[in-house]
Design a protein around this motif. Structure first.
Motif, PDB file in Angstrom:
ATOM      1  N   SER A   1      -2.034   9.067  -0.907  1.00 52.11           N
ATOM      2  CA  SER A   1      -2.115   7.833  -1.684  1.00 52.11           C
ATOM      3  C   SER A   1      -2.450   6.681  -0.752  1.00 52.11           C
ATOM      4  CB  SER A   1      -0.761   7.524  -2.353  1.00 52.11           C
ATOM      5  OG  SER A   1      -0.414   8.553  -3.238  1.00 52.11           O
ATOM      6  N   ARG A   2      -3.205   5.742  -1.267  1.00 48.68           N
ATOM      7  CA  ARG A   2      -3.513   4.533  -0.503  1.00 48.68           C
ATOM      8  C   ARG A   2      -2.449   3.498  -0.790  1.00 48.68           C
ATOM      9  NH1 ARG A   2      -8.869   3.034  -1.846  1.00 48.68           N
ATOM     10  NH2 ARG A   2      -7.987   2.191  -3.737  1.00 48.68           N
TER      11      ARG A   2
ATOM     12  N   GLY B   1      -4.501   0.359  -6.283  1.00 46.88           N
ATOM     13  CA  GLY B   1      -3.167   0.916  -6.447  1.00 46.88           C
ATOM     14  C   GLY B   1      -3.098   2.319  -5.875  1.00 46.88           C
ATOM     15  N   LEU B   2      -2.119   3.063  -6.327  1.00 44.42           N
ATOM     16  CA  LEU B   2      -1.925   4.423  -5.855  1.00 44.42           C
ATOM     17  C   LEU B   2      -2.856   5.386  -6.556  1.00 44.42           C
ATOM     18  CD1 LEU B   2       1.955   4.545  -5.796  1.00 44.42           C
ATOM     19  CD2 LEU B   2       0.428   4.461  -3.846  1.00 44.42           C
TER      20      LEU B   2
ATOM     21  N   PRO C   1      -2.550  -6.316   8.139  1.00 40.36           N
ATOM     22  CA  PRO C   1      -2.948  -6.217   6.733  1.00 40.36           C
ATOM     23  C   PRO C   1      -4.111  -5.236   6.575  1.00 40.36           C
ATOM     24  CG  PRO C   1      -2.670  -8.507   7.368  1.00 40.36           C
ATOM     25  CD  PRO C   1      -2.603  -7.694   8.632  1.00 40.36           C
ATOM     26  N   GLY C   2      -4.092  -4.481   5.477  1.00 42.50           N
ATOM     27  CA  GLY C   2      -5.173  -3.545   5.202  1.00 42.50           C
ATOM     28  C   GLY C   2      -4.687  -2.329   4.454  1.00 42.50           C
ATOM     29  N   ALA C   3      -5.575  -1.348   4.348  1.00 43.29           N
ATOM     30  CA  ALA C   3      -5.274  -0.113   3.626  1.00 43.29           C
ATOM     31  C   ALA C   3      -4.741   0.933   4.588  1.00 43.29           C
ATOM     32  CB  ALA C   3      -6.530   0.420   2.944  1.00 43.29           C
ATOM     33  N   TYR C   4      -3.740   1.672   4.130  1.00 43.18           N
ATOM     34  CA  TYR C   4      -3.149   2.776   4.879  1.00 43.18           C
ATOM     35  C   TYR C   4      -3.055   3.965   3.942  1.00 43.18           C
ATOM     36  CZ  TYR C   4      -2.128  -0.731   8.340  1.00 43.18           C
ATOM     37  OH  TYR C   4      -2.269  -1.728   9.262  1.00 43.18           O
ATOM     38  N   TYR C   5      -2.919   5.156   4.519  1.00 41.48           N
ATOM     39  CA  TYR C   5      -2.885   6.366   3.716  1.00 41.48           C
ATOM     40  C   TYR C   5      -1.552   7.074   3.914  1.00 41.48           C
ATOM     41  CZ  TYR C   5      -7.634   5.147   3.043  1.00 41.48           C
ATOM     42  OH  TYR C   5      -8.756   4.442   2.703  1.00 41.48           O
ATOM     43  N   LEU C   6      -0.800   7.189   2.836  1.00 38.57           N
ATOM     44  CA  LEU C   6       0.484   7.876   2.836  1.00 38.57           C
ATOM     45  C   LEU C   6       0.201   9.328   2.478  1.00 38.57           C
ATOM     46  CD1 LEU C   6       3.770   6.626   1.334  1.00 38.57           C
ATOM     47  CD2 LEU C   6       2.981   8.930   0.850  1.00 38.57           C
ATOM     48  N   VAL C   7       0.563  10.233   3.379  1.00 37.89           N
ATOM     49  CA  VAL C   7       0.345  11.657   3.159  1.00 37.89           C
ATOM     50  C   VAL C   7       1.709  12.313   2.963  1.00 37.89           C
ATOM     51  CG1 VAL C   7      -0.567  13.810   4.117  1.00 37.89           C
ATOM     52  CG2 VAL C   7      -1.751  11.647   4.556  1.00 37.89           C
ATOM     53  N   ALA C   8       1.910  12.890   1.791  1.00 38.04           N
ATOM     54  CA  ALA C   8       3.145  13.609   1.473  1.00 38.04           C
ATOM     55  C   ALA C   8       2.829  15.102   1.505  1.00 38.04           C
ATOM     56  CB  ALA C   8       3.657  13.211   0.100  1.00 38.04           C
ATOM     57  N   THR C   9       3.627  15.850   2.263  1.00 36.07           N
ATOM     58  CA  THR C   9       3.436  17.292   2.384  1.00 36.07           C
ATOM     59  C   THR C   9       4.688  17.993   1.875  1.00 36.07           C
ATOM     60  OG1 THR C   9       2.081  16.941   4.349  1.00 36.07           O
ATOM     61  CG2 THR C   9       2.899  19.177   3.978  1.00 36.07           C
TER      62      THR C   9
ATOM     63  N   VAL D   1       5.568   4.684  -5.153  1.00 37.40           N
ATOM     64  CA  VAL D   1       5.705   3.712  -4.072  1.00 37.40           C
ATOM     65  C   VAL D   1       5.609   2.338  -4.708  1.00 37.40           C
ATOM     66  CG1 VAL D   1       4.748   2.825  -1.915  1.00 37.40           C
ATOM     67  CG2 VAL D   1       4.636   5.269  -2.410  1.00 37.40           C
ATOM     68  N   GLN D   2       6.625   1.503  -4.434  1.00 36.46           N
ATOM     69  CA  GLN D   2       6.665   0.169  -5.037  1.00 36.46           C
ATOM     70  C   GLN D   2       7.108  -0.853  -4.010  1.00 36.46           C
ATOM     71  OE1 GLN D   2       9.522   0.663  -8.118  1.00 36.46           O
ATOM     72  NE2 GLN D   2       8.209   1.951  -9.350  1.00 36.46           N
ATOM     73  N   PRO D   3       6.671  -2.080  -4.035  1.00 37.33           N
ATOM     74  CA  PRO D   3       5.452  -2.510  -4.734  1.00 37.33           C
ATOM     75  C   PRO D   3       4.224  -2.078  -3.948  1.00 37.33           C
ATOM     76  CG  PRO D   3       6.346  -4.345  -3.489  1.00 37.33           C
ATOM     77  CD  PRO D   3       7.301  -3.185  -3.300  1.00 37.33           C
ATOM     78  N   ASN D   4       3.124  -2.061  -4.592  1.00 38.02           N
ATOM     79  CA  ASN D   4       1.866  -1.737  -3.928  1.00 38.02           C
ATOM     80  C   ASN D   4       0.752  -2.514  -4.612  1.00 38.02           C
ATOM     81  OD1 ASN D   4       0.110  -0.497  -2.160  1.00 38.02           O
ATOM     82  ND2 ASN D   4      -0.210   1.265  -3.475  1.00 38.02           N
ATOM     83  N   PRO D   5       0.207  -3.517  -3.946  1.00 42.33           N
ATOM     84  CA  PRO D   5       0.343  -3.881  -2.538  1.00 42.33           C
ATOM     85  C   PRO D   5       1.681  -4.550  -2.221  1.00 42.33           C
ATOM     86  CG  PRO D   5      -1.183  -5.371  -3.630  1.00 42.33           C
ATOM     87  CD  PRO D   5      -0.788  -4.325  -4.635  1.00 42.33           C
ATOM     88  N   SER D   6       1.964  -4.633  -0.909  1.00 36.30           N
ATOM     89  CA  SER D   6       3.218  -5.190  -0.414  1.00 36.30           C
ATOM     90  C   SER D   6       2.960  -5.978   0.859  1.00 36.30           C
ATOM     91  CB  SER D   6       4.202  -4.054  -0.129  1.00 36.30           C
ATOM     92  OG  SER D   6       5.303  -4.493   0.622  1.00 36.30           O
ATOM     93  N   THR D   7       3.937  -6.789   1.259  1.00 39.30           N
ATOM     94  CA  THR D   7       3.838  -7.494   2.539  1.00 39.30           C
ATOM     95  C   THR D   7       4.202  -6.576   3.700  1.00 39.30           C
ATOM     96  OG1 THR D   7       6.099  -8.305   2.322  1.00 39.30           O
ATOM     97  CG2 THR D   7       4.323  -9.753   1.518  1.00 39.30           C
TER      98      THR D   7
END
Length: 129
Positions: free
Chosen positions: A123-124, A39-40, A107-115, A54-60
């Motif tokens: 967050s992943r 999750g996050l 498909p896979g993990a990504y990194y959301l960077v909030a500044t 962030v919703q949903p996580n995971p997502s399509t």
């Protein structure tokens, strides 16, 4: 695909990639937060210090990013595991939901960077199909 292994300790670590292109060596590093769930990052999404959810996580591939009401504007960028930008940076303002579309991402993990105001939260997010 790049697989990185980390010690059994959660927390921020430097993720660096070095590539050799035509005899030139290029290195790029980002700080990622190692956590042991899919999750996050709990620090960035729970409690009174949460900047967003962030919703949903995971997502399509379609996510809803909802900034907290009392947070300054957020600049949001999404990176893949090797630090490449996979979504054009955008600004989220107020507590209005914004759609984050990663439907064409693999498909896979990504990194959301909030500044915001010189600080960052990472967050992943997971794309699963």
């Amino acid at each position: 695909a790049l697989v990185a292994e980390a010690a059994n300790t959660a927390g921020p670590v430097q993720l660096c990639v070095t590539a050799t292109v035509g005899g030139c060596e290029l290195t790029s590093c980002i700080t990622v937060n190692v956590d042991f769930n899919t999750g996050l990052d709990p620090e960035a999404t729970t409690g009174s210090d949460a900047w967003y959810t962030v919703q949903p996580n995971p997502s399509t591939g379609l996510f809803q990013l909802i900034p907290a009401a009392d947070v300054a504007p957020l600049t949001i960028t999404v990176y893949d595991a090797v630090g490449r930008t996979v979504h054009t940076p955008f600004v989220a303002v107020g507590n209005r939901a914004t759609t984050l579309d990663l439907s064409i991402a693999a498909p896979g993990a990504y990194y959301l960077v909030a500044t915001s105001q010189g600080e960052q939260r990472i967050s992943r997010i997971m794309v699963q199909r």
